[in-house]
Design a protein around this motif. Sequence first.
Motif, short mmCIF file in Angstrom:
data_model
loop_
_atom_site.label_atom_id
_atom_site.label_comp_id
_atom_site.label_asym_id
_atom_site.label_seq_id
_atom_site.Cartn_x
_atom_site.Cartn_y
_atom_site.Cartn_z
N ASN A 139 0.79 -1.27 0.04
CA ASN A 139 0.08 -0.01 -0.26
C ASN A 139 0.66 1.24 0.02
OD1 ASN A 139 -2.66 0.79 -0.17
ND2 ASN A 139 -2.68 1.44 1.93
N PRO A 142 1.53 4.09 -4.92
CA PRO A 142 0.85 5.35 -5.34
C PRO A 142 1.52 6.51 -4.74
CG PRO A 142 -0.56 3.78 -4.95
CD PRO A 142 0.56 3.22 -4.30
N TRP A 168 -1.55 -1.87 -3.90
CA TRP A 168 -1.82 -0.56 -4.14
C TRP A 168 -3.18 -0.22 -4.19
CZ3 TRP A 168 -0.02 -4.06 -7.43
CH2 TRP A 168 -0.94 -4.34 -8.67
N GLN A 169 -3.67 0.74 -4.10
CA GLN A 169 -5.09 1.21 -4.34
C GLN A 169 -5.16 1.87 -5.87
OE1 GLN A 169 -3.05 2.49 -2.20
NE2 GLN A 169 -3.21 4.75 -2.09
N ASP A 170 -6.68 1.30 -6.28
CA ASP A 170 -6.84 1.95 -7.57
C ASP A 170 -8.05 3.21 -7.41
OD1 ASP A 170 -7.50 2.11 -10.53
OD2 ASP A 170 -7.04 -0.16 -10.43
N ILE A 173 -10.19 4.33 -4.42
CA ILE A 173 -9.86 5.04 -3.36
C ILE A 173 -10.54 6.42 -3.38
CG2 ILE A 173 -8.02 6.20 -4.48
CD1 ILE A 173 -8.10 5.04 -0.90
N ARG A 197 -3.72 13.59 -9.32
CA ARG A 197 -4.15 13.22 -10.62
C ARG A 197 -4.05 14.33 -11.62
NH1 ARG A 197 -3.30 7.96 -11.75
NH2 ARG A 197 -4.91 8.14 -13.54
N TYR A 214 -3.45 6.88 -6.57
CA TYR A 214 -4.24 5.58 -7.22
C TYR A 214 -3.17 5.18 -8.50
CZ TYR A 214 -7.39 7.81 -10.53
OH TYR A 214 -7.97 8.60 -11.33
N SER A 216 -3.70 2.00 -11.79
CA SER A 216 -4.11 0.89 -12.35
C SER A 216 -3.44 -0.53 -12.14
CB SER A 216 -4.69 1.16 -13.86
OG SER A 216 -3.51 1.18 -14.51
#
Length: 273
Positions: A139, A142, A168-170, A173, A197, A214, A216
């Motif tokens: 985690n 990102p 990891w988070q996509d 989140i 982003r 995040y 992908s």
Amino acid sequence: MSLMNRRRNLLLKYLLRTHPRDDWAEKAGVLRVLNEEVRDDDFSLSQWEIGLTYYRDRFEAFKAPGGLLLDLGCGTGNWSIAGSTWFDRVIGIDVRNDRLKAACRLRDLLNVRNVAFGRGDLTALPFPSGEANCVLAYNVLPYVRDWDKAISEIERVLRPGGMLWCSWQDVGILLFYFAECLILGRPDSLMAAVAARRPRWFRRRSGERAARVYLSAKEVREGLLAHGFDPVWKSNSPAWPSPARPLFPQRMLGLPFFHEVLALKRSGRKNEK
């Protein structure tokens, strides 16, 4: 703990609801240390409330290889300390001094002798090539400004055939941040995620390489393959390695939320001896 933190923890408790809370003898002391060192860090509190048994079961499920474990983005040390029963040595790296201080106190409280913690940059790891048997990056990718370079560094420090376990988070989140924004009345929570982003043209123009919040599954998979890793298991695989589930759900309201991948470094890479 403040009312705000209790309300925020409701979100984390919902996400972690499938994991039973483990009551062990030192739990009260652990939570006391966390409240003294990282009182407002509800994420760290939620991780320790699960208890060490869950994390130990995960290492067992993946047949941890022993030797040296590098825990990148170790936080307050829950994975590092759990891994001490499977590895000869564990080194946890993080950028937050408060979390590292808490990790050191918890290590001493739990009388763990083979774990060390230190501050470090994941894109320039202070270890010789081919030294580590296993790298855990749970985690954290990102939040690294150049996560692709971090994967390259992980490949460098791993021995051929060494194990990388990352999560990891996509995009899901953002739903979490949106809920946090509504519950706490904090628009900065959502705005910080959206700002991270920034479009590529903005980053190129400003020269900034911001953290992504995040990533992908495709991005990370391609990065792993490009840097000499062969994924051998992923969290949406139909065959689970054990009953121990990933820490967070894979989807949130239909959007991809959390990924886990186990990958092995290919033999014959540049740091093979």
